[in-house]
Scaffold this active site. Structure first.
Site, PDB file in Angstrom:
ATOM      1  N   LYS A  92       0.930  -1.318   0.000  1.00 51.76           N
ATOM      2  CA  LYS A  92      -0.004  -0.142  -0.107  1.00 51.76           C
ATOM      3  C   LYS A  92       0.988   1.239   0.172  1.00 51.76           C
ATOM      4  CE  LYS A  92      -3.165  -1.448  -0.697  1.00 51.76           C
ATOM      5  NZ  LYS A  92      -3.499  -2.486  -1.927  1.00 51.76           N
ATOM      6  N   SER A  93       2.127   1.079  -0.340  1.00 54.49           N
ATOM      7  CA  SER A  93       2.990   2.362  -0.391  1.00 54.49           C
ATOM      8  C   SER A  93       3.200   3.160  -2.019  1.00 54.49           C
ATOM      9  CB  SER A  93       4.138   1.881   0.183  1.00 54.49           C
ATOM     10  OG  SER A  93       4.210   1.681   1.620  1.00 54.49           O
ATOM     11  N   THR A  95       3.226   0.266  -4.914  1.00 56.02           N
ATOM     12  CA  THR A  95       3.788  -0.672  -5.376  1.00 56.02           C
ATOM     13  C   THR A  95       3.430  -0.743  -7.046  1.00 56.02           C
ATOM     14  OG1 THR A  95       3.326  -1.824  -3.359  1.00 56.02           O
ATOM     15  CG2 THR A  95       4.394  -3.140  -5.244  1.00 56.02           C
ATOM     16  N   THR A  96       2.111  -0.832  -7.018  1.00 58.26           N
ATOM     17  CA  THR A  96       1.441  -0.753  -8.350  1.00 58.26           C
ATOM     18  C   THR A  96       1.900   0.466  -9.123  1.00 58.26           C
ATOM     19  OG1 THR A  96      -0.665  -1.380  -7.265  1.00 58.26           O
ATOM     20  CG2 THR A  96      -1.064  -1.293  -9.587  1.00 58.26           C
ATOM     21  N   TRP A  97       2.036   1.467  -8.729  1.00 58.58           N
ATOM     22  CA  TRP A  97       2.515   2.622  -9.598  1.00 58.58           C
ATOM     23  C   TRP A  97       3.857   2.494  -9.894  1.00 58.58           C
ATOM     24  CZ3 TRP A  97       2.811   8.149  -7.254  1.00 58.58           C
ATOM     25  CH2 TRP A  97       3.027   9.123  -8.434  1.00 58.58           C
ATOM     26  N   HIS A 156       7.879  -7.433  -1.403  1.00 54.73           N
ATOM     27  CA  HIS A 156       7.481  -6.993  -0.255  1.00 54.73           C
ATOM     28  C   HIS A 156       8.441  -7.159   1.033  1.00 54.73           C
ATOM     29  CE1 HIS A 156       4.000  -5.069  -1.770  1.00 54.73           C
ATOM     30  NE2 HIS A 156       3.053  -6.060  -1.957  1.00 54.73           N
ATOM     31  N   SER A 187      -5.065   3.309   3.269  1.00 54.99           N
ATOM     32  CA  SER A 187      -5.003   2.551   1.880  1.00 54.99           C
ATOM     33  C   SER A 187      -5.432   1.064   2.246  1.00 54.99           C
ATOM     34  CB  SER A 187      -3.784   2.638   0.986  1.00 54.99           C
ATOM     35  OG  SER A 187      -4.054   1.977  -0.274  1.00 54.99           O
TER      36      SER A 187
HETATM   37  P1  PAP Z   1      -0.162  -3.200  -3.218  1.00 51.43           P
HETATM   38  O1  PAP Z   1       1.120  -3.009  -2.240  1.00 51.43           O
HETATM   39  O2  PAP Z   1      -1.123  -4.061  -2.774  1.00 51.43           O
HETATM   40  O3  PAP Z   1       0.115  -3.294  -4.754  1.00 51.43           O
HETATM   41  P2  PAP Z   1      -0.007  -0.477  -3.750  1.00 51.43           P
HETATM   42  O4  PAP Z   1      -0.249  -0.403  -5.046  1.00 51.43           O
HETATM   43  O5  PAP Z   1       1.224  -0.125  -3.030  1.00 51.43           O
HETATM   44  O6  PAP Z   1      -0.674  -1.789  -3.273  1.00 51.43           O
HETATM   45  O7  PAP Z   1      -0.762   0.490  -3.008  1.00 51.43           O
HETATM   46  C1  PAP Z   1      -2.232   1.169  -3.483  1.00 51.43           C
HETATM   47  C2  PAP Z   1      -2.193   2.720  -3.264  1.00 51.43           C
HETATM   48  O8  PAP Z   1      -1.624   3.238  -4.586  1.00 51.43           O
HETATM   49  C3  PAP Z   1      -3.632   3.002  -3.596  1.00 51.43           C
HETATM   50  O9  PAP Z   1      -3.633   4.280  -2.681  1.00 51.43           O
HETATM   51  P3  PAP Z   1      -5.092   4.906  -2.114  1.00 51.43           P
HETATM   52  O10 PAP Z   1      -5.723   3.610  -1.188  1.00 51.43           O
HETATM   53  O11 PAP Z   1      -4.788   5.793  -0.919  1.00 51.43           O
HETATM   54  O12 PAP Z   1      -5.778   5.478  -3.133  1.00 51.43           O
HETATM   55  C4  PAP Z   1      -3.863   3.433  -4.872  1.00 51.43           C
HETATM   56  O13 PAP Z   1      -4.764   4.243  -5.205  1.00 51.43           O
HETATM   57  C5  PAP Z   1      -2.425   4.058  -5.159  1.00 51.43           C
HETATM   58  N1  PAP Z   1      -2.029   4.147  -6.564  1.00 51.43           N
HETATM   59  C6  PAP Z   1      -2.324   2.962  -7.405  1.00 51.43           C
HETATM   60  N2  PAP Z   1      -1.848   3.257  -8.835  1.00 51.43           N
HETATM   61  C7  PAP Z   1      -1.406   4.657  -8.662  1.00 51.43           C
HETATM   62  C8  PAP Z   1      -1.040   5.672  -9.654  1.00 51.43           C
HETATM   63  N3  PAP Z   1      -0.854   5.192 -10.855  1.00 51.43           N
HETATM   64  N4  PAP Z   1      -0.676   6.831  -9.100  1.00 51.43           N
HETATM   65  C9  PAP Z   1      -0.820   7.360  -7.738  1.00 51.43           C
HETATM   66  N5  PAP Z   1      -1.259   6.242  -6.875  1.00 51.43           N
HETATM   67  C10 PAP Z   1      -1.652   5.082  -7.294  1.00 51.43           C
END
Ligand code: PAP
Length: 343
Positions: A92-93, A95-97, A156, A187
């Site tokens: 939730k830090s 990762t996806t981005w 992770h 998140s």
């Molecule tokens: P994961 O570790 O389970 O893969 P991760 O991607 O780290 O999750 O975190 C998801 C957060 O990144 C979400 O934040 P929020 O709940 O505060 O909205 C998600 O919206 C955010 N996120 C995903 N993709 C992007 C992006 N392209 N740009 C900015 N924030 C993003």
């Protein structure tokens, strides 16, 4: 002739491999991790304390996640190469981005960023483009051979628990992205509530907050995870880059430029003149990726849209009371004492 797209076929293939291998992985380490300290988690699952960090037991509920068994398996079996690139995060830090950005930067000559139909990030979830060493790699590594020819991996796992071969290989680069603890907490709160089985009801913020403060989230304590990579980035400044989600949001272009340089794929003058950097920022933007990932599930079985909620900084103030916020500030002050970590 099959009408499935390559992406659909590979998803089906990955799905069957995942189910086949999951129980094998869990069984192999169960006797060992059953001796570790444990606490109740959600949905009749336990959290195990291993090498100072908490991991889920990895039951079939919420199965798309890292678990104690998969971490132990990665430690035992993952073989790093010196030319690998690792993206490390606490869940939730960002990762996806970060996965999307690194994938788009490294593969930009292979996949034209402005091609509206063929770029993998316009068809697949970033998690299906770039594997976790403690998840897809363990179960499906051969399937990823073509996609990971640039040797990009995510993890992770906290720095001290990384598979020994990653540290020993002197891998090319590790990129770590961290996020304000309150942003991570909120998140995570939304993510788990989205995935929790209906029969368990929903979790209230007070409960999730309390566990977070005790460090009991997957791969937590939050503060220890962040510090582990921060310290490593000070020790190996040319190999480990430490980014923050908040900085990335505030100045995406500059940070993507830095990221490309650190990865060893700097933008050329021609690319700069042609706006390639801006195209990548746009391709990987929350707006674009959330649109692409509206429907369907990742190969790990998680709804694709669960990874895209708001993508903003500061939303925590809508959920945490002043008192809760102060408690987290106080823990952060104590835990990050002596470290120049700001958001
Ligand atoms: P994961 O570790 O389970 O893969 P991760 O991607 O780290 O999750 O975190 C998801 C957060 O990144 C979400 O934040 P929020 O709940 O505060 O909205 C998600 O919206 C955010 N996120 C995903 N993709 C992007 C992006 N392209 N740009 C900015 N924030 C993003």
């Amino acid at each position: 002739m099959s009408s499935a797209t390559p992406s659909q076929s590979s998803e089906r293939c990955l799905e069957s491999l995942k189910v086949a291998n999951l129980s094998l992985i869990l069984d192999r380490y169960m006797d060992t991790y059953n001796t570790f300290p444990k606490e109740k988690f959600y949905m009749n699952e336990d959290l195990y304390l291993y090498q100072g960090f908490w991991y889920r037991s990895g039951g079939l509920v919420l199965h798309g996640f890292i678990s104690i068994g998969t971490v132990m398996a990665a430690q035992e079996t993952f073989q790093a190469n010196p030319y690998d690139i690792y993206l490390a995060t606490l869940p939730k830090s960002g990762t996806t981005w970060l996965k999307a950005l690194a994938f788009a930067i490294v593969n930009r000559t292979k996949y034209k960023t402005n091609s509206l139909s063929t770029h993998p990030l316009l068809i697949s979830n970033p998690h299906d483009c770039l594997p976790f060493i403690e998840h897809e790699v363990l179960r499906t590594r051969p399937t990823y051979a073509d996609l990971s020819d640039a040797h990009l991996f995510a993890t992770h796992i906290p720095y001290p628990s990384l598979p020994k071969s990653i540290i020993d290989s002197g891998c090319r680069v590790v990129i770590y992205i961290c996020r304000n603890p309150k942003g991570v907490l909120i998140s995570w709160f939304h993510f788990i509530n989205k995935l929790i089985e209906k029969s368990y009801g929903s979790l209230i913020i007070e409960e999730v907050f309390e566990r977070f403060c005790k460090g009991m989230t997957p791969c937590g304590p939050y503060w220890d995870h962040v510090k582990s990579y921060y310290k490593a980035s000070l020790e190996h400044p040319t190999r480990i880059m430490f980014l923050t989600y908040e900085n990335m949001i505030n100045d995406s272009e500059n940070n993507v430029k830095r990221l490309a340089e650190f990865l060893g794929y700097p933008f050329t003058e021609e690319e700069k003149a042609n706006g390639v950097l801006q195209e990548i920022v746009k391709l990987c933007s929350f707006e674009n990726l959330s649109e692409v990932n509206k429907n369907g599930k990742t190969c790990g079985g998680v709804p694709k849209n669960a990874f895209f909620r708001q993508g903003k900084v500061g939303d925590w103030s809508n959920y945490l009371t002043d008192e809760m916020s102060n408690v987290i500030d106080q823990i952060t002050l104590e835990k990050f004492n002596g470290f120049d970590i700001t958001f």
